[in-house]
Scaffold this motif. Sequence first.
Motif, mmCIF file in Angstrom:
data_model
loop_
_atom_site.group_PDB
_atom_site.id
_atom_site.type_symbol
_atom_site.label_atom_id
_atom_site.label_comp_id
_atom_site.label_asym_id
_atom_site.label_seq_id
_atom_site.Cartn_x
_atom_site.Cartn_y
_atom_site.Cartn_z
ATOM 1 N N ALA A 49 0.827 -1.214 0.000
ATOM 2 C CA ALA A 49 0.000 0.000 0.000
ATOM 3 C C ALA A 49 0.860 1.262 0.000
ATOM 4 N N ALA A 50 1.980 1.207 0.744
ATOM 5 C CA ALA A 50 2.884 2.370 0.780
ATOM 6 C C ALA A 50 3.501 2.613 -0.591
ATOM 7 N N LEU A 51 3.928 1.510 -1.244
ATOM 8 C CA LEU A 51 4.497 1.662 -2.588
ATOM 9 C C LEU A 51 3.472 2.215 -3.555
ATOM 10 N N LEU A 52 2.212 1.736 -3.403
ATOM 11 C CA LEU A 52 1.160 2.214 -4.301
ATOM 12 C C LEU A 52 0.940 3.724 -4.150
ATOM 13 N N ARG A 53 0.875 4.199 -2.891
ATOM 14 C CA ARG A 53 0.692 5.647 -2.670
ATOM 15 C C ARG A 53 1.894 6.436 -3.206
ATOM 16 N N GLN A 54 3.095 5.915 -2.940
ATOM 17 C CA GLN A 54 4.291 6.622 -3.410
ATOM 18 C C GLN A 54 4.314 6.696 -4.929
ATOM 19 N N ALA A 55 3.938 5.581 -5.582
ATOM 20 C CA ALA A 55 3.924 5.575 -7.047
ATOM 21 C C ALA A 55 2.943 6.605 -7.581
ATOM 22 N N HIS A 56 1.782 6.694 -6.952
ATOM 23 C CA HIS A 56 0.783 7.655 -7.433
ATOM 24 C C HIS A 56 1.247 9.094 -7.209
#
Length: 346
Positions: A49-56
């Motif tokens: 989830a952290a990677l997903l937010r960072q990617a966005h």
Amino acid sequence: MMAPMPAPKRTLYDILGVAPDAPPAEIDRAYQARDAELRDGGSRDPGEAALLRQAHEVLADEKRRAAYDTSLITESERAAARAQARAQAPDLALEAEQDAGERRIRIPPVGLAVGVLALLVIAYALMHSRERPAAPAPPPVAEAPAAPEAQPPAPAAPQPTAPKDILARAQKSVGRVQAFEMSGRAVPLGLALAIDNGAMVTTCHGIPGNAQLIVSIGAENRSASLLVDDETLDLCRLAVEPPLVPVTLAEREAQPGDVVYALGANASGDLALTEGNVKSLVPDARGPLIELSMPVAPNGSGGPVFDAYGKLVGIATTSEAHGASLSLAIPASWTARMRSRDRTTP
């Protein structure tokens, strides 16, 4: 033994599941869909989830996305170089052999996530370093204005000449005129002033015809003869033995109120100056005459009238054409008009 080709590292585009050229709207939709999947799955992975937010966050920001794309190009170049090196030299593959068997170097998933985050932090720092406003330029150094070019000093205004200096010069240029009768008696006629090295000017009235003339300059007597007899202007030009010291004519005509000095001879024959001023200009058919505030003695006719600078402005006359009560002087400029003529000659 050649190590198996490692799986390619996931990019932020892989995390969101979009192509590298996906537009911003597609990135937003992909993030919302992937986030919903993680929530609906029931076993939400905090790291994912952290990677997903960072990617966005990175890919939704135009400047941060550009910086990240630059880092991907560099990483892909390094990966291509490593692949080419493995193809050319398999013995240098990233593996180590030991007596107990083979050991492959692996990066755990948590380490991979930390590495990705580190790359993102570095890219973010690089991007903001580019956005940081440049330091203001130092203020221009004020230069001292160039010194103006030195101008030549203005000519000093002429200063009036002391009367004693005017008299000292006049004594070298002015003489007493005398006529000798047949009997040998000397008759004083007035004064004459030098206008050239061998010529002097005096008034014409009182000069007897065919008289022998003598001009006394200081203690020296010089013979003189009549060259020009202009009875109309009442000016006569005498030829006198040189050398003579000519007077200097003034550049301007005398005007009412001007300070002037008239030169005359006293009873003993000595020359002296009398200070006065121009009272007025008297109208005359020949041109205006100069009226003086001081009297002109009978033996001063033909004497010079100087301005305050010692220059000749007039020639004193005792002619009674305008009345005996007036003290008059003929303008010095009339000497340029002289020619032999009597009063009836036009």
